[in-house]
Scaffold this active site. Sequence first.
Site, PDB file in Angstrom:
ATOM      1  CG  HIS A   1     -37.440 -27.025   8.533  1.00 33.99           C
ATOM      2  ND1 HIS A   1     -38.225 -28.029   9.069  1.00 33.99           N
ATOM      3  CD2 HIS A   1     -36.195 -27.553   8.438  1.00 33.99           C
ATOM      4  CE1 HIS A   1     -37.470 -29.095   9.283  1.00 33.99           C
ATOM      5  NE2 HIS A   1     -36.235 -28.839   8.904  1.00 33.99           N
ATOM      6  CD  GLU A   2     -34.006 -26.764   5.334  1.00 35.44           C
ATOM      7  OE1 GLU A   2     -32.888 -26.913   5.880  1.00 35.44           O
ATOM      8  OE2 GLU A   2     -34.839 -27.690   5.248  1.00 35.44           O
TER       9      GLU A   2
ATOM     10  CG  HIS B   1     -31.935 -26.972  10.210  1.00 33.52           C
ATOM     11  ND1 HIS B   1     -31.951 -27.769  11.328  1.00 33.52           N
ATOM     12  CD2 HIS B   1     -32.808 -27.544   9.338  1.00 33.52           C
ATOM     13  CE1 HIS B   1     -32.811 -28.765  11.142  1.00 33.52           C
ATOM     14  NE2 HIS B   1     -33.350 -28.656   9.950  1.00 33.52           N
TER      15      HIS B   1
END
Length: 389
Positions: free
Chosen positions: A76-77, A80
Amino acid sequence: MTLRGYPQHMRASFRLGRIVGVPVGVNWSVLVIFALIWWGLSANLFPRSYPGLSVIAYLVAGLAAAVVFFLGLLAHEVSHAIVAKRNGLEVGGITLWLFGGVAELRGEARSPGAELRIAGIGPLVSLVIGIFFGVIAMLLSLGGVRGLLLGAMAWLGGINLLLAIFNILPAAPLDGGRLLRAAVWKATGDRNRASVVAARAGWVLGVALIGVGLWRFLTGAGVGGLWLALIGWFLIGAASLEERQARMGSALRGIRVSDVMTPQPQTASSEMTVADFVDNYLFAYRHTALPLTEDGGRPIGLVTLDRVRGVPSDQRGSTTLEAVACRADDLVLASPDEQLTDLLPRLSQCADGRALVVSEDRLVGIISPSDISRAVQRGHLREQTAPNR
Ligand SMILES: [Zn+2]
């Protein structure tokens, strides 16, 4: 989740390595949530759903599921970070900590569209991971497979879907708050106003989570309730900080670093001793920070009063300024033409919130927190006298 600069207690305690060129680290507090999840799965959920297996089997399945969950958080990170880089932003690092993961972005998205892409990709990745494990669980179930493997896959599917849903709640600093900010920014054309709206929403969500969490704790939900309240408390803190930054941002609009810096500050060489500095500089010099430069004026360190004060008086004669200075790697450098609002998120603890202004590798000025607060006050005054700006 993405943040622009974050406090010391969230910083990485140790590095894991680099992914797509971005340093990935772990804050020790992640052990708390890791242990809670592992314990919750192997001592509660799995034994209840699949009774009669050995303790070792529950522990192994719980550990494996927890590790995969954290890999999902990391994905997820990282998503980003990749999209932020593609949209021209620098990424300071990715840290896993008490409340999951955070990607530190340097600078601001240039358009509402970029903000939307950077924020939106994270929940999308969690959603895809959730669906992936959900489908596997469904296939296992259809194939007649029962037991811990099915349990772990079903849990991973559910928890990642929950993660995606929680993260799109429209409240800063959650990804959904960034999406809300992008929408308000697009509609009004006012980036700072959009930040204030998203931060206010974050404050409201934080208060709501604390209320629900405490209520659940008091009615017997246990640690889960306290956990919600803790997340709420964190959201309120982060949202308040973002609102302050946004208000500062609108007061400082159009102001450049060279407008507020102290030009040509007094400097010293790194070989000077602390005793020499205290005797010959401290009282003659009205500032509380002293940049160290090499020949040619290249800054290599910054000494602050706090750092000098930490040296016992009997060691001052033998301690060089270099030994107590904030090192070159930790210095915050700015260029004279840079917007002051772009500099603010970069200011670090190391130099007590100071930045050195550098032009063509030479020190040309210094900015202190009081320079910035004076500029903010003047900016607010200007906003009051010109309400239509
Ligand atoms: Zn996120």
